[in-house]
Design a protein around this motif. Structure first.
Motif, mmCIF file in Angstrom:
data_model
loop_
_atom_site.group_PDB
_atom_site.id
_atom_site.type_symbol
_atom_site.label_atom_id
_atom_site.label_comp_id
_atom_site.label_asym_id
_atom_site.label_seq_id
_atom_site.Cartn_x
_atom_site.Cartn_y
_atom_site.Cartn_z
ATOM 1 N N TYR A 61 -13.400 55.069 87.731
ATOM 2 C CA TYR A 61 -12.454 55.600 86.767
ATOM 3 C C TYR A 61 -11.641 56.707 87.423
ATOM 4 N N ILE A 62 -10.522 57.001 86.822
ATOM 5 C CA ILE A 62 -9.675 58.091 87.297
ATOM 6 C C ILE A 62 -10.186 59.375 86.670
ATOM 7 N N ASP A 63 -10.381 60.376 87.483
ATOM 8 C CA ASP A 63 -10.895 61.655 86.995
ATOM 9 C C ASP A 63 -9.718 62.555 86.615
ATOM 10 N N TYR A 64 -9.194 62.345 85.415
ATOM 11 C CA TYR A 64 -8.054 63.122 84.955
ATOM 12 C C TYR A 64 -8.434 64.580 84.719
ATOM 13 N N ASP A 65 -7.475 65.474 84.941
ATOM 14 C CA ASP A 65 -7.650 66.886 84.603
ATOM 15 C C ASP A 65 -7.193 67.156 83.179
ATOM 16 N N LEU A 66 -6.174 66.417 82.749
ATOM 17 C CA LEU A 66 -5.571 66.654 81.448
ATOM 18 C C LEU A 66 -5.143 65.332 80.826
ATOM 19 N N ILE A 67 -5.441 65.185 79.541
ATOM 20 C CA ILE A 67 -4.987 64.028 78.765
ATOM 21 C C ILE A 67 -4.252 64.576 77.552
ATOM 22 N N VAL A 68 -3.033 64.084 77.340
ATOM 23 C CA VAL A 68 -2.219 64.496 76.198
ATOM 24 C C VAL A 68 -2.134 63.309 75.247
ATOM 25 N N ILE A 69 -2.487 63.558 73.995
ATOM 26 C CA ILE A 69 -2.512 62.496 72.983
ATOM 27 C C ILE A 69 -1.534 62.851 71.874
ATOM 28 N N GLU A 70 -0.683 61.890 71.547
ATOM 29 C CA GLU A 70 0.245 62.061 70.430
ATOM 30 C C GLU A 70 0.032 60.885 69.486
ATOM 31 N N TYR A 71 -0.181 61.180 68.231
ATOM 32 C CA TYR A 71 -0.411 60.118 67.253
ATOM 33 C C TYR A 71 -0.074 60.626 65.862
ATOM 34 N N GLY A 72 0.135 59.701 64.938
ATOM 35 C CA GLY A 72 0.178 60.061 63.535
ATOM 36 C C GLY A 72 1.487 59.897 62.792
ATOM 37 N N ILE A 73 2.637 59.989 63.443
ATOM 38 C CA ILE A 73 3.910 60.012 62.706
ATOM 39 C C ILE A 73 4.118 58.714 61.921
ATOM 40 N N ASN A 74 3.761 57.582 62.497
ATOM 41 C CA ASN A 74 3.986 56.310 61.811
ATOM 42 C C ASN A 74 2.901 56.004 60.781
ATOM 43 N N ALA A 75 1.809 56.728 60.798
ATOM 44 C CA ALA A 75 0.733 56.522 59.832
ATOM 45 C C ALA A 75 0.957 57.311 58.540
ATOM 46 N N MET A 76 1.942 58.187 58.545
ATOM 47 C CA MET A 76 2.205 59.029 57.375
ATOM 48 C C MET A 76 2.939 58.245 56.295
ATOM 49 N N SER A 77 2.699 58.647 55.055
ATOM 50 C CA SER A 77 3.448 58.054 53.948
ATOM 51 C C SER A 77 3.664 59.112 52.878
ATOM 52 N N GLU A 78 4.600 58.833 52.011
ATOM 53 C CA GLU A 78 4.906 59.744 50.905
ATOM 54 C C GLU A 78 3.713 59.911 49.971
ATOM 55 N N ALA A 79 2.972 58.825 49.764
ATOM 56 C CA ALA A 79 1.913 58.837 48.760
ATOM 57 C C ALA A 79 0.591 59.410 49.262
ATOM 58 N N GLN A 80 0.354 59.297 50.555
ATOM 59 C CA GLN A 80 -0.947 59.696 51.082
ATOM 60 C C GLN A 80 -1.004 61.197 51.347
ATOM 61 N N THR A 81 -1.906 61.859 50.669
ATOM 62 C CA THR A 81 -2.092 63.302 50.884
ATOM 63 C C THR A 81 -3.445 63.604 51.506
ATOM 64 N N ASP A 82 -4.346 62.652 51.456
ATOM 65 C CA ASP A 82 -5.683 62.838 52.021
ATOM 66 C C ASP A 82 -5.796 62.014 53.294
ATOM 67 N N TYR A 83 -5.856 62.698 54.422
ATOM 68 C CA TYR A 83 -5.954 62.033 55.715
ATOM 69 C C TYR A 83 -7.361 62.130 56.297
ATOM 70 N N SER A 84 -8.372 62.344 55.451
ATOM 71 C CA SER A 84 -9.737 62.504 55.955
ATOM 72 C C SER A 84 -10.261 61.215 56.609
ATOM 73 N N ALA A 85 -9.950 60.057 56.052
ATOM 74 C CA ALA A 85 -10.383 58.796 56.668
ATOM 75 C C ALA A 85 -9.709 58.623 58.028
ATOM 76 N N TYR A 86 -8.445 58.988 58.092
ATOM 77 C CA TYR A 86 -7.706 58.927 59.352
ATOM 78 C C TYR A 86 -8.322 59.890 60.367
ATOM 79 N N SER A 87 -8.689 61.076 59.912
ATOM 80 C CA SER A 87 -9.315 62.073 60.785
ATOM 81 C C SER A 87 -10.615 61.535 61.377
ATOM 82 N N LYS A 88 -11.422 60.884 60.555
ATOM 83 C CA LYS A 88 -12.688 60.326 61.045
ATOM 84 C C LYS A 88 -12.442 59.304 62.149
ATOM 85 N N LEU A 89 -11.418 58.456 61.978
ATOM 86 C CA LEU A 89 -11.085 57.480 63.020
ATOM 87 C C LEU A 89 -10.596 58.161 64.284
#
Length: 142
Positions: free
Chosen positions: A4-32
């Motif tokens: 494997y590659i021994d990375y020093d830093l990993i940058v993760i960006e996620y979430g913008i497309n999973a958002m919706s007007e109706a969803q206010t509770d992202y706890s299930a998303y957080s668990k994933l």
């Protein structure tokens, strides 16, 4: 032989497309996300991880475009994931300018965001990358 590659830093960006007007509770998303990022941490135990929060996202209110109200809920969920996993959280929305920044970016000349009020243009992506690198350099050089 497993390698494997021994990375020093990993940058993760996620979430913008999973958002919706109706969803206010992202706890299930957080668990994933805890499970997914936890797996990355297991695979790359020597790497630091930065979680980039969602950028500002627009929502139509009458004839106006404003920050989607549930953006705050997603950002809070992402901060919780970072805190839970001991990762750094970088607030993309604040780096863009905070409240209603997506409108300013979409109306800039040249535009830094598309008129869908969600996605950045190449110019906006470059500007955000510059802000991210500036923040990273400031943190490293403290």
């Amino acid at each position: 032989m497993r390698r494997y590659i021994d990375y020093d830093l990993i940058v993760i960006e996620y979430g913008i497309n999973a958002m919706s007007e109706a969803q206010t509770d992202y706890s299930a998303y957080s668990k994933l996300m805890i499970k997914s990022i936890g797996h990355i941490k297991e695979c790359y135990p020597n790497a630091d991880i930065i979680i980039m929060g969602v950028g500002d996202r627009g929502s139509k209110r009458g004839t106006d475009i404003i920050t989607m109200p549930t953006t705050y809920n997603m950002i809070a969920a992402q901060r919780d994931v970072a805190r839970h996993l001991g990762c750094v959280f970088w607030d993309t929305r604040e780096a863009m300018g905070g409240e209603n920044a997506i409108v300013t970016w979409a109306n800039a000349n040249p535009p830094k965001a598309n008129k869908d009020y969600i996605h950045l243009t190449h110019i906006g992506g470059r500007k955000l990358a510059e802000e991210f690198l500036k923040s990273l350099n400031n943190a490293i050089n403290k």
